[in-house]
Design an enzyme around this catalytic site. Structure first.
Site, PDB file in Angstrom:
ATOM      1  N   SER A   1      38.863  35.737 112.624  1.00  0.00           N
ATOM      2  CA  SER A   1      39.855  35.366 113.647  1.00  0.00           C
ATOM      3  C   SER A   1      41.115  34.856 112.952  1.00  0.00           C
ATOM      4  CB  SER A   1      39.314  34.236 114.524  1.00  0.00           C
ATOM      5  OG  SER A   1      38.094  34.630 115.087  1.00  0.00           O
TER       6      SER A   1
ATOM      7  N   ARG B   1      37.539  23.796 114.393  1.00  0.00           N
ATOM      8  CA  ARG B   1      38.009  24.467 113.159  1.00  0.00           C
ATOM      9  C   ARG B   1      38.849  23.503 112.311  1.00  0.00           C
ATOM     10  NH1 ARG B   1      34.724  26.785 115.117  1.00  0.00           N
ATOM     11  NH2 ARG B   1      34.672  28.921 115.895  1.00  0.00           N
TER      12      ARG B   1
ATOM     13  N   GLU C   1      44.428  30.428 111.855  1.00  0.00           N
ATOM     14  CA  GLU C   1      43.183  29.757 111.456  1.00  0.00           C
ATOM     15  C   GLU C   1      43.033  29.732 109.926  1.00  0.00           C
ATOM     16  OE1 GLU C   1      39.397  30.572 113.723  1.00  0.00           O
ATOM     17  OE2 GLU C   1      38.645  30.826 111.694  1.00  0.00           O
TER      18      GLU C   1
HETATM   19  C1  LIG Z   1      34.741  38.951 109.274  1.00  0.00           C
HETATM   20  C2  LIG Z   1      34.908  37.446 109.324  1.00  0.00           C
HETATM   21  C3  LIG Z   1      34.304  36.715 110.334  1.00  0.00           C
HETATM   22  C4  LIG Z   1      34.439  35.319 110.394  1.00  0.00           C
HETATM   23  N1  LIG Z   1      33.819  34.646 111.413  1.00  0.00           N
HETATM   24  C5  LIG Z   1      33.930  33.297 111.494  1.00  0.00           C
HETATM   25  C6  LIG Z   1      33.268  32.575 112.546  1.00  0.00           C
HETATM   26  O1  LIG Z   1      32.578  33.149 113.379  1.00  0.00           O
HETATM   27  N2  LIG Z   1      33.424  31.238 112.591  1.00  0.00           N
HETATM   28  C7  LIG Z   1      34.168  30.559 111.664  1.00  0.00           C
HETATM   29  O2  LIG Z   1      34.253  29.330 111.771  1.00  0.00           O
HETATM   30  N3  LIG Z   1      34.791  31.213 110.657  1.00  0.00           N
HETATM   31  C8  LIG Z   1      34.687  32.550 110.541  1.00  0.00           C
HETATM   32  N4  LIG Z   1      35.335  33.233 109.534  1.00  0.00           N
HETATM   33  C9  LIG Z   1      36.135  32.477 108.565  1.00  0.00           C
HETATM   34  C10 LIG Z   1      35.399  32.138 107.251  1.00  0.00           C
HETATM   35  O3  LIG Z   1      34.268  32.946 107.092  1.00  0.00           O
HETATM   36  C11 LIG Z   1      34.961  30.666 107.184  1.00  0.00           C
HETATM   37  O4  LIG Z   1      36.071  29.828 107.347  1.00  0.00           O
HETATM   38  C12 LIG Z   1      34.278  30.331 105.854  1.00  0.00           C
HETATM   39  O5  LIG Z   1      33.711  29.041 105.931  1.00  0.00           O
HETATM   40  C13 LIG Z   1      35.232  30.397 104.676  1.00  0.00           C
HETATM   41  O6  LIG Z   1      34.450  30.313 103.497  1.00  0.00           O
HETATM   42  P1  LIG Z   1      35.007  30.744 102.097  1.00  0.00           P
HETATM   43  O7  LIG Z   1      34.015  30.283 101.076  1.00  0.00           O
HETATM   44  O8  LIG Z   1      35.340  32.177 102.065  1.00  0.00           O
HETATM   45  O9  LIG Z   1      36.333  29.840 101.985  1.00  0.00           O
HETATM   46  P2  LIG Z   1      37.729  30.187 101.301  1.00  0.00           P
HETATM   47  O10 LIG Z   1      38.445  31.216 102.093  1.00  0.00           O
HETATM   48  O11 LIG Z   1      37.546  30.441  99.858  1.00  0.00           O
HETATM   49  O12 LIG Z   1      38.475  28.785 101.473  1.00  0.00           O
HETATM   50  C14 LIG Z   1      38.883  28.341 102.758  1.00  0.00           C
HETATM   51  C15 LIG Z   1      39.509  26.935 102.611  1.00  0.00           C
HETATM   52  O13 LIG Z   1      38.508  26.012 102.185  1.00  0.00           O
HETATM   53  C16 LIG Z   1      38.856  25.404 100.935  1.00  0.00           C
HETATM   54  N5  LIG Z   1      37.612  25.310 100.165  1.00  0.00           N
HETATM   55  C17 LIG Z   1      36.757  26.320  99.850  1.00  0.00           C
HETATM   56  N6  LIG Z   1      35.702  25.837  99.168  1.00  0.00           N
HETATM   57  C18 LIG Z   1      35.898  24.494  99.032  1.00  0.00           C
HETATM   58  C19 LIG Z   1      35.164  23.453  98.413  1.00  0.00           C
HETATM   59  N7  LIG Z   1      33.998  23.682  97.795  1.00  0.00           N
HETATM   60  N8  LIG Z   1      35.687  22.195  98.438  1.00  0.00           N
HETATM   61  C20 LIG Z   1      36.846  21.941  99.086  1.00  0.00           C
HETATM   62  N9  LIG Z   1      37.600  22.889  99.677  1.00  0.00           N
HETATM   63  C21 LIG Z   1      37.126  24.155  99.662  1.00  0.00           C
HETATM   64  C22 LIG Z   1      39.852  26.350 100.321  1.00  0.00           C
HETATM   65  O14 LIG Z   1      40.714  25.673  99.405  1.00  0.00           O
HETATM   66  C23 LIG Z   1      40.595  26.851 101.538  1.00  0.00           C
HETATM   67  O15 LIG Z   1      41.534  25.895 101.929  1.00  0.00           O
HETATM   68  C24 LIG Z   1      35.195  34.634 109.426  1.00  0.00           C
HETATM   69  C25 LIG Z   1      35.806  35.366 108.383  1.00  0.00           C
HETATM   70  C26 LIG Z   1      35.657  36.756 108.323  1.00  0.00           C
HETATM   71  C27 LIG Z   1      36.288  37.519 107.186  1.00  0.00           C
END
Ligand SMILES: Cc1cc2nc3c(=O)[nH]c(=O)nc-3n(C[C@H](O)[C@H](O)[C@H](O)COP(=O)(O)OP(=O)(O)OC[C@H]3O[C@@H](n4cnc5c(N)ncnc54)[C@H](O)[C@@H]3O)c2cc1C
Length: 345
Positions: free
Chosen positions: A245, A171, A341
């Site tokens: 998580s 992660r 996380e």
């Molecule tokens: C129900 C649920 C289940 C989940 N299950 C998992 C799982 O099984 N495994 C797992 O690893 N994660 C899981 N997650 C966490 C999440 O889905 C992941 O971390 C996902 O990749 C986040 O994507 P996002 O676009 O929503 O990022 P955001 O929440 O918008 O951003 C997260 C971080 O990334 C940065 N960021 C976003 N986009 C960019 C970009 N283009 N360039 C540079 N930085 C950027 C942001 O500034 C921030 O720091 C889960 C979340 C939920 C709500």
């Protein structure tokens, strides 16, 4: 005559409540929509935004917004998916950072390019997937990663990073350290190995094999299994606000693990090759009696103690108060500091 550039998509006083899966209330003083590398460069060159701090926003599914955001919010909307190369040993596929992750996974499977099926249904966008090296059911993004393009938020220069440069960990990646908030990922390329090999060595998937009697599932079947397992275990953010998580699974030394097993023989743990062990953070939280409990309008999900939820109208501060109370009780009982996380803003 040269075409005049597209206007920048700027929104003032933008509500972020619908743009984070926790449903936390926060207002961005300025939100700019990013549809291309050129849009990032225009932000860098902009007299007002160039030097301002920035929050890069994907799907907002790994984010806790504890206050209004004065930084300029860059909402990532770079689109497009394509096959770049097909060789005897891999398909190389590229996706824009603004593509929805699960839709991208489904699209690759529909095209007959397997490899991402274990990562089905993870919320968020493609661009955030490398940031925390998303992982689930025995596969991590780094196992299928080829390279990515990013634009530097200081110089406006486009760069390409390979896996070594991304420094992926559990992660974790360089985008959570030196490059945090400094580099906008605009496109990600994946290397999907041929011949395809299923990854099934995960308890929940083994159960599915036993239940169905299907010992040789195809990639679409595995994606379906992963989707149904996830739906049964995790709250749907469209219904109950959450960020998945909330804590990382802590890694402890062999000695510390033996000590905890001595006191709590049932502790869920996974031995690692170097002798250390990863403990299930959800088990530790559950053992401290937190499952189903609430602090204000923030709570611990009834079916999985690792997930914190918005019980309706919670603020980011309430979520963080609950998180700190959990950290203190886990530390008090096990001597382990749980690390969040999601990114806390
Ligand atoms: C129900 C649920 C289940 C989940 N299950 C998992 C799982 O099984 N495994 C797992 O690893 N994660 C899981 N997650 C966490 C999440 O889905 C992941 O971390 C996902 O990749 C986040 O994507 P996002 O676009 O929503 O990022 P955001 O929440 O918008 O951003 C997260 C971080 O990334 C940065 N960021 C976003 N986009 C960019 C970009 N283009 N360039 C540079 N930085 C950027 C942001 O500034 C921030 O720091 C889960 C979340 C939920 C709500």
């Amino acid at each position: 005559m040269s075409a005049s550039p597209e206007p920048m998509h700027i929104q003032r006083r933008a509500s972020l409540r619908e743009l984070n899966t926790f449903g936390l209330p926060a207002v961005a003083a300025t939100l700019v929509r990013i549809g291309s590398d050129a849009d990032v460069r225009r932000v860098v060159d902009h007299p007002e935004f160039g030097l301002a701090s920035k929050l890069i926003l994907g799907g907002g599914s790994n984010l806790v917004l504890s206050r209004d955001v004065n930084a300029v919010v860059l909402k990532i909307e770079v689109r497009g998916c394509r096959l770049l190369a097909e060789t005897p040993d891999a398909w190389i596929v590229e996706a824009g950072a603004g593509e929805n992750w699960h839709e991208f996974v489904s699209w690759t499977l529909a095209q007959g390019w397997p490899g991402l099926e274990n990562l089905a249904l993870i919320p968020g966008l493609v661009g955030a997937a490398p940031v925390q090296n998303i992982g689930a059911y025995g596969v991590e993004l780094k196992d299928r990663f080829h390279s990515l393009d990013a634009v530097d938020l200081v110089t406006g220069r486009s760069v390409t990073l390979d896996a070594a440069m991304c420094r992926f960990g559990y992660r974790d990646s360089v985008f959570k350290h030196e490059l945090a908030g400094k580099s906008v990922i605009t496109r990600v390329r994946f290397r999907l190995p041929r011949p395809w090999q299923p990854v099934l060595g995960y308890l929940d998937l083994e159960r599915k094999i036993a239940e169905t009697g299907n010992t040789a599932p195809d990639p679409v079947t595995i994606a379906g299994w992963v989707t149904s397992i996830r739906r049964a275990k995790l709250p749907d953010p469209a219904v109950v606000g959450n960020a998945g998580s909330f804590f990382k699974n802590p890694v402890v030394s062999a000695e510390q693990c033996r000590d905890i097993i001595g006191r709590d023989p049932e502790v869920v743990h996974y031995p690692l090759p170097d002798g250390s062990a990863k403990l299930a953070a959800g088990w530790l939280i559950d053992a401290c009696g937190w499952k189903g409990k609430s602090v204000g309008r923030a709570g611990v999900y009834e079916k999985q103690a690792l997930v914190l939820v918005n019980r309706g109208g919670a603020s980011g501060a309430e979520v963080l108060t609950l998180a700190r109370a959990i950290q203190e009780s886990v530390y008090g009982r096990f001597g382990i500091r749980l690390e969040p996380e999601p990114v806390v803003w």
